[in-house]
Design a protein around this motif. Structure first.
Motif, PDB file in Angstrom:
ATOM      1  N   ILE A  95      -0.782  -0.652  11.449  1.00 21.71           N
ATOM      2  CA  ILE A  95       0.595  -1.136  11.507  1.00 21.71           C
ATOM      3  C   ILE A  95       1.379  -0.685  10.279  1.00 21.71           C
ATOM      4  O   ILE A  95       2.568  -0.353  10.356  1.00 21.71           O
ATOM      5  CB  ILE A  95       0.620  -2.683  11.666  1.00 21.71           C
ATOM      6  CG1 ILE A  95       2.009  -3.169  12.063  1.00 21.71           C
ATOM      7  CG2 ILE A  95       0.160  -3.373  10.398  1.00 21.71           C
ATOM      8  CD1 ILE A  95       2.362  -2.880  13.485  1.00 21.71           C
ATOM      9  N   ASP A  96       0.703  -0.615   9.150  1.00 23.24           N
ATOM     10  CA  ASP A  96       1.364  -0.139   7.922  1.00 23.24           C
ATOM     11  C   ASP A  96       1.803   1.306   8.070  1.00 23.24           C
ATOM     12  O   ASP A  96       2.927   1.672   7.758  1.00 23.24           O
ATOM     13  CB  ASP A  96       0.405  -0.243   6.729  1.00 23.24           C
ATOM     14  CG  ASP A  96       0.388  -1.650   6.160  1.00 23.24           C
ATOM     15  OD1 ASP A  96       1.412  -2.331   6.279  1.00 23.24           O
ATOM     16  OD2 ASP A  96      -0.641  -2.044   5.605  1.00 23.24           O
ATOM     17  N   GLU A  97       0.888   2.105   8.559  1.00 26.17           N
ATOM     18  CA  GLU A  97       1.177   3.521   8.750  1.00 26.17           C
ATOM     19  C   GLU A  97       2.301   3.682   9.771  1.00 26.17           C
ATOM     20  O   GLU A  97       3.230   4.473   9.601  1.00 26.17           O
ATOM     21  CB  GLU A  97      -0.084   4.239   9.238  1.00 26.17           C
ATOM     22  CG  GLU A  97      -0.095   5.698   8.937  1.00 26.17           C
ATOM     23  CD  GLU A  97      -1.443   6.149   8.369  1.00 26.17           C
ATOM     24  OE1 GLU A  97      -1.538   7.308   7.977  1.00 26.17           O
ATOM     25  OE2 GLU A  97      -2.385   5.323   8.335  1.00 26.17           O
TER      26      GLU A  97
ATOM     27  N   LEU B   7       4.694   1.593  10.450  1.00 23.35           N
ATOM     28  CA  LEU B   7       5.962   1.233   9.811  1.00 23.35           C
ATOM     29  C   LEU B   7       6.505   2.388   8.986  1.00 23.35           C
ATOM     30  O   LEU B   7       7.692   2.707   9.032  1.00 23.35           O
ATOM     31  CB  LEU B   7       5.772  -0.001   8.908  1.00 23.35           C
ATOM     32  CG  LEU B   7       5.782  -1.368   9.600  1.00 23.35           C
ATOM     33  CD1 LEU B   7       5.294  -2.454   8.641  1.00 23.35           C
ATOM     34  CD2 LEU B   7       7.183  -1.702  10.095  1.00 23.35           C
TER      35      LEU B   7
END
Lengths: 248, 248
Positions: free
Chosen positions: A145-147, A149
């Motif tokens: 999810i970080d990537e 974003l």
DNA sequence: AGGGACTGGGTACGATGTGCGCAATCAGGA
DNA sequence: TCCTGATTGCGCACATCGTACCCAGTCCCT
């Protein structure tokens, strides 16, 4: 007061318990506001102008919308709903993101005033949330999810950045009330002064190139977009990279 | 009238031929305006407030600046000058662009109000032009001017996009006049409603992740920036790619 | 039938950007 | 040296904005 309990419009109920049946609606007001903003700009979209548009009294609007700022939030979410993302995690992320990019760009050009409205995550309305959901769903299977974003930030940044310049130029042109050629003639002395000084070789290159554009705006956008998508492809694990196009 | 001859402020001379020696200056007014905008926001930066700040009459400002809009253009160019790009085509484009990105980001966080100001190419002031010159000079040796424009659009888009969300959140927080915890408590019902609905799995992921951020804002920015730079590297011909980092 | 929550909307207020006019100031030509 | 006029700082005034307050009329609920 009880009204301060709501942090944003999306929590505030439109219809109260009972009373006389309302003659207007949030949607109707928002619609009128968008229409005016499209045609005359956001600064012309005053409460009085909107009221006149729908044939209401000025203060009647405040029965439906807490403030002008909140109305603008409604407008922003309203136009976000124009972006078509049906069936969007389709399996082919590249097609999905290209479609999204084209639609977002087209929407921004249709509603140039959105470039001036602020957004922050907790003020996102239903359309905005839905859009994020579908957009990020495209890459969700491949990356964290970080990537995800980070990647959509890059993609959105590119789309918004490129359309922004285009929009402000058009706006400035209209604000001056001049024809395009007249306006360029007026700008010429300034540009010429910079070019003639010889201190700005790259700016000079840009000007010379822009005066004989061999690429349309759309082509320029597509060209840069391809780069961004290549970048996203590189960030994906091999499972996400369906075979396509040249690698390197 | 003769004043309409000037398309933008940069062509309009500050000092006229003769008369009484002016008591103020464009730079002084711009400086005061930036100070107020930094501290209280752009909407608090009114002509009356600026006049009070420097101890002048309101209408005196109009001897130096044609309009408030033009003053904002001056402000925008003023803060662009804070970005340090000395010696910037240094030979190592990756270092150059990283420094530029960090500086631009830091400047935007220092002056949050710039996210609301429009820019268009012909209204660019000297600092803005100089910055473009140096920034695009970094890649000028490696790519065509068209490609260069596309790449910096992507880079700028990423920087502006990521800082934008950060800035609007902070602004909304301050506007509400609440403490951060109070404000999050107020937002909770809205966020919870979306999460509880079960219709937004990805939004839910984001919220859960954001509540326990294992990466600082700076780290997130650096992480995404690295991706963008990798993308730029891929767009460069082999001569431009100095050996560094992992390929693929 | 009556009460209370709501409606549309007129009036009014404070704040904004800025056009106009005026007295004071200072450089240049006589 | 003095006059002329360009330019200064700036108060007054106005149009326009968002919106608080008020009130009469409307319609559901008990």
């Amino acid at each position: 007061m009880a009204d301060a309990e709501y942090v944003n419009i999306w929590m505030r109920p439109e219809r109260p318990a009972y009373g006389p049946t309302p003659g207007y609606s949030r949607a109707q007001i928002t619609e009128a506001a968008v229409r005016i903003a499209d045609a005359e700009g956001l600064e012309a979209t005053t409460m009085r102008r909107i009221a006149a548009e729908i044939g209401a009294g000025v203060m009647s609007l405040y029965r439906y919308v807490p403030s002008r700022d909140n109305l603008i939030e409604l407008m922003a979410d309203r136009v976000m709903g124009e972006i078509d993302v049906v069936g969007m995690p389709s399996g082919d992320w590249r097609t999905d993101l290209t479609r999204y990019a084209d639609e977002l760009r087209a929407m921004r050009l249709r509603h140039p005033w959105i470039v001036t409205v602020q957004r922050s995550l907790p003020s996102f309305g239903p359309n905005q949330i839905f859009l994020i959901e579908r957009l990020m769903g495209v890459l969700d299977a491949f990356v964290s999810i970080d990537e995800n974003l980070g990647l959509v930030a890059m993609l959105n940044g590119y789309i918004e950045g490129t359309s922004r310049e285009e929009i402000s130029s058009a706006k400035e042109l209209r604000r001056s009330g001049l024809s395009e050629s007249e306006w360029m003639a007026r700008s010429a002395p300034y540009v010429d002064r910079l070019v003639k000084s010889g201190e700005y070789p790259i700016f000079t290159k840009i000007v010379k190139e822009a005066r004989q554009p061999h690429l349309s705006r759309d082509d320029q956008f597509r060209y840069g977009l391809k780069r961004v998508l290549d970048c996203i492809a590189a960030a994906l694990p091999s499972t996400g990279r369906v075979s396509q196009g040249p690698r390197d």
